[in-house]
Design an enzyme around this catalytic site. Structure first.
Site, PDB file in Angstrom:
ATOM      1  N   GLY A 227       0.793  -1.157  -0.029  1.00 28.74           N
ATOM      2  CA  GLY A 227      -0.005   0.056   0.003  1.00 28.74           C
ATOM      3  C   GLY A 227       0.848   1.275  -0.030  1.00 28.74           C
ATOM      4  N   THR A 231       1.327   4.798   4.960  1.00 29.29           N
ATOM      5  CA  THR A 231       0.661   3.771   5.754  1.00 29.29           C
ATOM      6  C   THR A 231       1.595   2.672   6.422  1.00 29.29           C
ATOM      7  OG1 THR A 231      -1.095   3.878   4.247  1.00 29.29           O
ATOM      8  CG2 THR A 231      -1.240   2.010   5.750  1.00 29.29           C
ATOM      9  N   GLU A 249       5.474  -3.666   1.013  1.00 30.04           N
ATOM     10  CA  GLU A 249       5.837  -3.087  -0.457  1.00 30.04           C
ATOM     11  C   GLU A 249       4.873  -1.737  -0.617  1.00 30.04           C
ATOM     12  OE1 GLU A 249       5.577  -2.266  -3.914  1.00 30.04           O
ATOM     13  OE2 GLU A 249       4.292  -4.051  -4.165  1.00 30.04           O
ATOM     14  N   CYS A 283       1.867   0.141  -9.086  1.00 30.81           N
ATOM     15  CA  CYS A 283       3.362   0.609  -8.321  1.00 30.81           C
ATOM     16  C   CYS A 283       4.442   0.381  -9.222  1.00 30.81           C
ATOM     17  CB  CYS A 283       3.301  -0.082  -6.902  1.00 30.81           C
ATOM     18  SG  CYS A 283       3.361  -1.863  -6.989  1.00 30.81           S
TER      19      CYS A 283
HETATM   20  O1  TXE Z   1      -3.220   3.221   0.215  1.00 29.28           O
HETATM   21  P1  TXE Z   1      -3.521   2.667   1.901  1.00 29.28           P
HETATM   22  P2  TXE Z   1      -4.435   4.253  -0.295  1.00 29.28           P
HETATM   23  C1  TXE Z   1      -0.182   4.664  -3.067  1.00 29.28           C
HETATM   24  C2  TXE Z   1      -0.655   5.248  -3.929  1.00 29.28           C
HETATM   25  C3  TXE Z   1      -1.888   5.864  -3.379  1.00 29.28           C
HETATM   26  C4  TXE Z   1      -1.481   5.971  -1.923  1.00 29.28           C
HETATM   27  C5  TXE Z   1      -2.783   6.071  -1.205  1.00 29.28           C
HETATM   28  O2  TXE Z   1       0.487   6.482  -4.054  1.00 29.28           O
HETATM   29  O3  TXE Z   1      -2.381   6.982  -4.085  1.00 29.28           O
HETATM   30  O4  TXE Z   1      -0.564   4.752  -1.785  1.00 29.28           O
HETATM   31  O5  TXE Z   1      -3.593   4.828  -1.354  1.00 29.28           O
HETATM   32  C6  TXE Z   1      -4.865  -0.496   4.600  1.00 29.28           C
HETATM   33  N1  TXE Z   1      -3.473   0.182   9.372  1.00 29.28           N
HETATM   34  N2  TXE Z   1      -0.507   3.002  -3.154  1.00 29.28           N
HETATM   35  O6  TXE Z   1      -4.852   5.225   0.518  1.00 29.28           O
HETATM   36  O7  TXE Z   1      -4.165   3.501   2.661  1.00 29.28           O
HETATM   37  C7  TXE Z   1      -6.095   0.064   3.744  1.00 29.28           C
HETATM   38  O8  TXE Z   1      -7.231  -0.145   4.280  1.00 29.28           O
HETATM   39  C8  TXE Z   1      -3.488  -0.803   8.639  1.00 29.28           C
HETATM   40  C9  TXE Z   1       0.546   2.372  -3.756  1.00 29.28           C
HETATM   41  O9  TXE Z   1      -5.532   3.297  -0.975  1.00 29.28           O
HETATM   42  O10 TXE Z   1      -1.996   2.425   2.106  1.00 29.28           O
HETATM   43  C10 TXE Z   1      -5.714  -0.899   2.636  1.00 29.28           C
HETATM   44  O11 TXE Z   1      -6.066  -2.404   2.854  1.00 29.28           O
HETATM   45  N3  TXE Z   1      -3.782  -1.146   7.524  1.00 29.28           N
HETATM   46  C11 TXE Z   1       0.416   0.751  -3.666  1.00 29.28           C
HETATM   47  C12 TXE Z   1      -4.287  -0.852   2.453  1.00 29.28           C
HETATM   48  O12 TXE Z   1      -3.685  -0.499   3.936  1.00 29.28           O
HETATM   49  C13 TXE Z   1      -4.203   0.209   6.860  1.00 29.28           C
HETATM   50  C14 TXE Z   1      -1.088   0.458  -4.018  1.00 29.28           C
HETATM   51  C15 TXE Z   1      -3.671   0.259   1.450  1.00 29.28           C
HETATM   52  O13 TXE Z   1      -4.104   1.409   1.658  1.00 29.28           O
HETATM   53  C16 TXE Z   1      -4.043   1.422   7.939  1.00 29.28           C
HETATM   54  C17 TXE Z   1      -1.973   1.491  -3.450  1.00 29.28           C
HETATM   55  C18 TXE Z   1      -3.738   1.318   8.979  1.00 29.28           C
HETATM   56  N4  TXE Z   1      -3.473   2.521   9.708  1.00 29.28           N
HETATM   57  C19 TXE Z   1      -1.591   2.587  -3.035  1.00 29.28           C
HETATM   58  N5  TXE Z   1      -4.387   2.409   6.706  1.00 29.28           N
HETATM   59  C20 TXE Z   1       1.158  -0.217  -4.098  1.00 29.28           C
HETATM   60  N6  TXE Z   1       2.463  -0.129  -3.506  1.00 29.28           N
HETATM   61  O14 TXE Z   1       0.911  -0.900  -5.028  1.00 29.28           O
HETATM   62  C21 TXE Z   1      -4.704   1.843   5.637  1.00 29.28           C
HETATM   63  N7  TXE Z   1      -4.546   0.463   5.750  1.00 29.28           N
END
Ligand code: TXE
Length: 480
Positions: A227, A231, A249, A283
């Site tokens: 993600g 986060t 990742e 990503c």
């Molecule tokens: O990701 P989040 P978001 C990047 C991309 C995007 C940005 C934000 O730039 O615009 O991240 O995306 C869970 N404790 N990528 O907001 O929030 C959430 O519920 C535990 C890159 O969607 O990181 C989801 O299941 N878990 C990326 C997961 O984390 C938590 C792919 C990802 O969400 C949490 C996606 C917490 N406190 C976005 N907060 C890649 N590397 O492929 C959130 N989550």
């Protein structure tokens, strides 16, 4: 209206607090489902189920585990159309992409790790001269957490779950609240495949409630997360005092470096894909394109012509190249970067606007966008946009482009286009990234280590690396 439920101990359950989130269809902006927003209490219930299942599951023979994983894989393949339609509706990606990439890869994840576990072995070291033999056991950890994002929903969800359960762990897994549907459907496949109750528990909800409860749980010993970098920072902070194993990742801002001596047509075709596949929401997309100055103008013309020909449309239309972005919030984020580019005086060469599709006016559509930037320090080259927006700029020397490629906080992947072996070796040994493709992009072999450096995360997934993550290593030394 679709009601998504948690899958705990082989049963479909409502959230204990009865708290729900709306689930939107990106293609038309309408609410079409309700997702549980699970709390600590649901995570505890899932944990108890996983804990109870662990003694038996960890002692299940490798042949039996392998058979179940391969059965899951076959059932996903048998339900390809159903899963692809669900993924496309939930995420906004073109149906043909879900059908050719996402769901087949989810099936491959189970097949690959189902087979791989039968080949995973421990090491032994004869300590010569001291009459001693060491052997190294790699034992399942216990209950582990897997948290995945929305861009490749079932693909990334299963990329974590499959090695975790193959290695003998029991899992609490949370898909993104933005794309929960295919993870929900997976529960039924697991039942059909005969996966024992409690081995895989799928819990839905927001990151700061459900996700946070998973990472804070003191007995969930390892977290595999994909993600956003922000986060990832939070997860690392919460997990560190409990000494949890972490695989993170995170984001990327990957360079795509094009030298004049490359196979031009192949490069052009692939660069369109590496820029805009899945609406640029991968990503690994090459979002910073650096082109050797001698072919810069030619590239710019040819590339823009191809980008303009991409069809933005409804995900279910077989002619659609670019579907809908995943959410309204994400569309706003992507749009805001075009505003930043305009304010900073950068040149938007094509795209840059939202698209209104007949009959689906409230969908989250955005034109594939190419922006010419004057330097690598600008925000568009430094921050992850994660949408259909790429930047282009020329370079003159290897050293200059290497410096720009590395001058960013991320280090996930890079793509290099050249036919010079010497240059390939020089560049690949010096680029700061975990994954480098030369003269191709996204060519994947599931045995290879996958992950990034710098702000792109820690740890590697894939192949035996995943099994090393999902096991505890124990060395035994016997003096004979
Ligand atoms: O990701 P989040 P978001 C990047 C991309 C995007 C940005 C934000 O730039 O615009 O991240 O995306 C869970 N404790 N990528 O907001 O929030 C959430 O519920 C535990 C890159 O969607 O990181 C989801 O299941 N878990 C990326 C997961 O984390 C938590 C792919 C990802 O969400 C949490 C996606 C917490 N406190 C976005 N907060 C890649 N590397 O492929 C959130 N989550």
């Amino acid at each position: 209206m679709l009601t998504i439920k948690n899958f705990i101990n082989g049963e479909f359950e409502n959230p204990i607090s009865n708290d729900w989130i709306d689930n939107y269809c990106p293609a038309n902006g309408e609410i079409y489902g309700q997702t549980p927003n699970s709390s600590k209490a649901d995570i505890e219930q899932a944990y108890q189920a996983a804990k109870k299942a662990f003694p038996n599951w960890s002692q299940t023979t490798l042949e039996e585990r392998s058979k179940i994983l391969i059965r899951i894989s076959e059932l996903l393949e048998a339900n390809l159309q159903y899963f692809a339609e669900a993924e496309s509706k939930d995420n906004g990606k073109p149906i043909h992409l879900a059908k050719s990439v996402d769901i087949p890869r989810a099936a491959s994840n189970f097949r690959f790790f189902g087979n791989a576990i039968t080949q995973f072995s421990s090491e032994s070291h004869e300590t010569v001269g001291k009459d001693a033999l060491n052997f190294t056991l790699r034992q399942p950890i216990g209950v582990v957490g897997c948290i995945s994002p929305w861009n490749l929903p079932l693909y990334l969800f299963t990329w974590k779950i499959a090695p975790a359960i193959a290695a003998g762990n029991c899992v609490i897994a949370k898909p993104s609240e933005i794309t929960p549907v295919t993870a929900f459907l997976l529960g039924d496949i697991c039942l059909q495949a005969g996966l024992p109750n409690g081995v895989l528990n799928i819990v839905h909800g927001l990151g700061n409630s459900t996700g946070q409860a998973i990472i804070e749980h003191p007995d969930i010993k390892a977290i595999s997360f994909t993600g956003g970098t922000k986060t990832g920072v939070n997860i690392a902070r919460v997990a560190a005092p409990m000494f949890k194993k972490l695989s993170l990742e995170l984001g990327g801002k990957n360079p795509n470096i094009i030298f004049a001596d490359c196979d031009y047509d192949d490069m052009l075709e692939t660069t369109v894909r590496s820029s805009f596949a899945n609406q640029g929401q991968i990503c690994l997309c090459g979002s910073r394109i650096f082109i050797e100055a001698s072919i810069y103008d030619t590239f710019k013309n040819d590339f823009v012509k191809k980008v303009k020909a991409l069809k933005v449309g409804h995900p279910s239309n077989s002619k659609t190249d670019i579907g809908a972005l995943v959410s309204k919030g994400h569309l706003e984020k992507v749009k805001s970067y075009v505003n930043i580019a305009e304010n900073e005086g950068e040149r938007i060469i094509c795209g840059g606007k939202t698209v209104s599709i007949e009959d689906y006016k409230n969908g989250y559509y955005f034109e594939p966008t190419v922006i010419e930037v004057p330097n690598n320090e600008c925000r568009l080259n430094q921050e992850e946009i994660f949408g259909p927006v790429v930047t282009i700029m020329p370079f003159n020397t290897e050293e200059e482009v290497l410096q720009m490629a590395n001058d960013v906080k991320y280090g996930l992947s890079a793509t290099l286009w050249t036919n010079s072996l010497k240059r390939t070796m020089h560049m690949t040994t010096n680029i700061q990234a975990g994954i480098i493709w030369v003269n191709t992009w996204m060519l994947r072999d599931l045995r290879t280590p996958f992950g990034g450096i710098k702000a792109s995360g820690i740890g590697r997934e894939g192949g035996f690396e995943a099994f090393r993550f999902f096991t505890e290593t124990k060395n035994v030394c016997i003096k004979y």
